[in-house]
Structure formats: C-alpha cells, structure tokens
Design a protein around this motif. Structure first.
Motif, PDB file in Angstrom:
ATOM      1  N   PHE A   1       0.851  -1.188   0.000  1.00  0.00           N
ATOM      2  CA  PHE A   1       0.000   0.000   0.000  1.00  0.00           C
ATOM      3  C   PHE A   1       0.884   1.234   0.000  1.00  0.00           C
ATOM      4  O   PHE A   1       2.027   1.207   0.446  1.00  0.00           O
ATOM      5  N   ASP A   2       0.348   2.323  -0.554  1.00  0.00           N
ATOM      6  CA  ASP A   2       1.036   3.608  -0.594  1.00  0.00           C
ATOM      7  C   ASP A   2       0.453   4.511   0.487  1.00  0.00           C
ATOM      8  O   ASP A   2      -0.722   4.399   0.828  1.00  0.00           O
ATOM      9  N   TYR A   3       1.274   5.408   0.981  1.00  0.00           N
ATOM     10  CA  TYR A   3       0.795   6.378   1.951  1.00  0.00           C
ATOM     11  C   TYR A   3       1.284   7.766   1.549  1.00  0.00           C
ATOM     12  O   TYR A   3       2.232   7.916   0.797  1.00  0.00           O
ATOM     13  N   LYS A   4       0.594   8.779   2.093  1.00  0.00           N
ATOM     14  CA  LYS A   4       1.038  10.161   1.939  1.00  0.00           C
ATOM     15  C   LYS A   4       0.772  10.871   3.259  1.00  0.00           C
ATOM     16  O   LYS A   4      -0.357  10.956   3.715  1.00  0.00           O
ATOM     17  N   ALA A   5       1.853  11.364   3.865  1.00  0.00           N
ATOM     18  CA  ALA A   5       1.749  12.188   5.068  1.00  0.00           C
ATOM     19  C   ALA A   5       1.927  13.633   4.638  1.00  0.00           C
ATOM     20  O   ALA A   5       2.832  13.942   3.866  1.00  0.00           O
ATOM     21  N   SER A   6       1.081  14.515   5.125  1.00  0.00           N
ATOM     22  CA  SER A   6       1.186  15.917   4.722  1.00  0.00           C
ATOM     23  C   SER A   6       0.857  16.829   5.899  1.00  0.00           C
ATOM     24  O   SER A   6       0.166  16.450   6.836  1.00  0.00           O
ATOM     25  N   ALA A   7       1.395  18.043   5.822  1.00  0.00           N
ATOM     26  CA  ALA A   7       1.177  19.059   6.858  1.00  0.00           C
ATOM     27  C   ALA A   7       1.228  20.420   6.203  1.00  0.00           C
ATOM     28  O   ALA A   7       1.693  20.568   5.067  1.00  0.00           O
ATOM     29  N   ASP A   8       0.759  21.424   6.928  1.00  0.00           N
ATOM     30  CA  ASP A   8       0.803  22.786   6.392  1.00  0.00           C
ATOM     31  C   ASP A   8       2.025  23.557   6.882  1.00  0.00           C
ATOM     32  O   ASP A   8       2.054  24.778   6.803  1.00  0.00           O
ATOM     33  N   VAL A   9       3.041  22.840   7.382  1.00  0.00           N
ATOM     34  CA  VAL A   9       4.325  23.425   7.766  1.00  0.00           C
ATOM     35  C   VAL A   9       5.439  22.502   7.267  1.00  0.00           C
ATOM     36  O   VAL A   9       5.193  21.360   6.901  1.00  0.00           O
ATOM     37  N   GLU A  10       6.665  23.013   7.264  1.00  0.00           N
ATOM     38  CA  GLU A  10       7.828  22.188   6.928  1.00  0.00           C
ATOM     39  C   GLU A  10       8.092  21.232   8.091  1.00  0.00           C
ATOM     40  O   GLU A  10       8.151  21.657   9.242  1.00  0.00           O
ATOM     41  N   CYS A  11       8.263  19.941   7.778  1.00  0.00           N
ATOM     42  CA  CYS A  11       8.423  18.924   8.819  1.00  0.00           C
ATOM     43  C   CYS A  11       9.673  18.090   8.589  1.00  0.00           C
ATOM     44  O   CYS A  11      10.105  17.902   7.451  1.00  0.00           O
ATOM     45  N   ASP A  12      10.211  17.573   9.679  1.00  0.00           N
ATOM     46  CA  ASP A  12      11.120  16.436   9.635  1.00  0.00           C
ATOM     47  C   ASP A  12      10.246  15.225   9.945  1.00  0.00           C
ATOM     48  O   ASP A  12       9.812  15.032  11.073  1.00  0.00           O
ATOM     49  N   TRP A  13       9.969  14.416   8.912  1.00  0.00           N
ATOM     50  CA  TRP A  13       8.991  13.335   9.005  1.00  0.00           C
ATOM     51  C   TRP A  13       9.618  12.048   9.515  1.00  0.00           C
ATOM     52  O   TRP A  13      10.734  11.698   9.165  1.00  0.00           O
ATOM     53  N   THR A  14       8.835  11.313  10.294  1.00  0.00           N
ATOM     54  CA  THR A  14       9.120   9.926  10.649  1.00  0.00           C
ATOM     55  C   THR A  14       7.807   9.173  10.527  1.00  0.00           C
ATOM     56  O   THR A  14       6.873   9.418  11.290  1.00  0.00           O
ATOM     57  N   VAL A  15       7.729   8.273   9.535  1.00  0.00           N
ATOM     58  CA  VAL A  15       6.533   7.458   9.333  1.00  0.00           C
ATOM     59  C   VAL A  15       6.885   6.036   9.743  1.00  0.00           C
ATOM     60  O   VAL A  15       7.899   5.490   9.306  1.00  0.00           O
ATOM     61  N   THR A  16       6.044   5.439  10.596  1.00  0.00           N
ATOM     62  CA  THR A  16       6.321   4.115  11.149  1.00  0.00           C
ATOM     63  C   THR A  16       5.148   3.186  10.899  1.00  0.00           C
ATOM     64  O   THR A  16       4.003   3.517  11.210  1.00  0.00           O
ATOM     65  N   TYR A  17       5.466   2.012  10.319  1.00  0.00           N
ATOM     66  CA  TYR A  17       4.505   0.911  10.184  1.00  0.00           C
ATOM     67  C   TYR A  17       5.210  -0.333  10.703  1.00  0.00           C
ATOM     68  O   TYR A  17       6.064  -0.910  10.027  1.00  0.00           O
TER      69      TYR A  17
END
Length: 198
Positions: free
Chosen positions: A48-64
C-alpha cells in the motif's frame, strides 16, 4: 443621546474584539497533519502507498511496525512525504496502525539568557557578558491510520463474532422432512378413500 449610545456600543464592541483576538494569538497554532493510505483494507502480502502531509515544513518519521521487505520507519523532510510498505501474509483479519510524526519549528523567536556562574557577584540583568542564545523549541504533531489485512481469499479463519457451522450439511434433514410430509399425505389420502368407499 442616541448617537452617544451608538458610539459607546461601538467602542465597547471594538475593545472586546481587540482583547479577544490578543488572547487567541498568545498560543501557537498546531499544524494540520494528515496521513492517507491508498487502500486501508487489503489482502495480506500486498503493498500500500501512503502520503503524510502538513501545512508546515516537517522532519517526518513514518512508522509501520508490521512492514516486511524493508525498514518499518521511513523519514524525510518537507510539507509532505510519500512512500510504500509491503505487508505480511496473515491467516486471519489483522489490524495495525501506521503513524506519521512531524517535527517542526514553531517559529517562536529564540530567547537570550544570561548564564551566571557561582563566582559572579553582580546580578544577571546588570552584566552584558556571557549571554547565550537558546535554540527555538522543536514541536511535534502526529497523525495515524489503521491498516486492515485480510487472509488470502478474503475469508477469515479467526473469530469474527459469527457462530461456527459445526453441524455439517443440513440438506439431508430437508430431504427427510419432505419424504415424511409426502408419506403422511399419501397415508391420509388412502385412509380417506377407504372411509368414503364404505
């Protein structure tokens, strides 16, 4: 007199508006963080594909945590992050979360502070030496979604709340019931014919 009342009412309304907007601006806004997946319910073993988004600049960490064939944690920077996870094969319905964490700078100005050592006699606000700038605080915002994995064939071998079919096939009961009804009808027909013939 009426004009004076209108002016007074307008002044009170303006003061209330200014006071209420000042209090609302005292707290920083929390950014809107979302995570969407291409398919929240899928057969185990698929991707599966995911998309994480925010209205600010982020340092992302996505965990599954249930990821296979790769890392369970994916990172990146920017206002959005996209990626793909491979899922495990399951024998019954399995639900697990995918989480996105956004670390962002809340744009609060840095604070200057006087660092006082034990041998200094003068108060900190009189001295101009040894001033240090504190870094801006990094804030966290997160979002999550649930991935539901189905066993191959989409049939659940686990407990889904339905009663089990432990009695076997019920077709023989229907055939036996139909035969008994037919036999009872025949006996009644023959008995009535004999009774009417006398």
């Amino acid at each position: 007199m009426i004009k004076l009342r209108l002016v007074a009412a307008a002044a009170i309304a303006a003061a209330a508006t200014l006071l209420s907007s000042g209090a609302a601006q005292a707290y920083p806004d929390i950014p809107n963080v979302t995570i969407t997946v291409s398919d929240a319910t899928l057969i185990g073993g698929k991707t599966f594909d995911y998309k994480a988004s925010a209205d600010v600049e982020c340092d992302w960490t996505v965990t599954y945590a249930e990821a296979v064939n790769g890392s369970a944690t994916q990172t990146g920077t920017g206002t959005s992050l996209t990626g793909t996870y491979d899922t495990k094969v399951v024998s019954k319905i399995f639900k697990s979360p995918i989480k996105a964490l956004c670390k962002y700078d809340d744009n609060v100005p840095a604070v200057s502070a006087k660092v006082v050592t034990s041998n200094q006699v003068s108060p900190a606000f009189y001295s101009t030496s040894a001033a240090k700038t504190l870094p801006a605080a990094i804030q966290n915002a997160s979002a999550s979604a649930t991935i539901t994995l189905l066993p191959l064939g989409g049939v659940d071998n686990g407990d889904d709340g339905a009663l089990p079919n432990t009695g076997g096939s019920n077709a023989w009961i229907l055939v036996l019931g139909a035969a008994l009804v037919a036999a009872g009808g025949s006996i009644t027909y023959v008995a009535r014919r004999r009774h009417s013939a006398r």
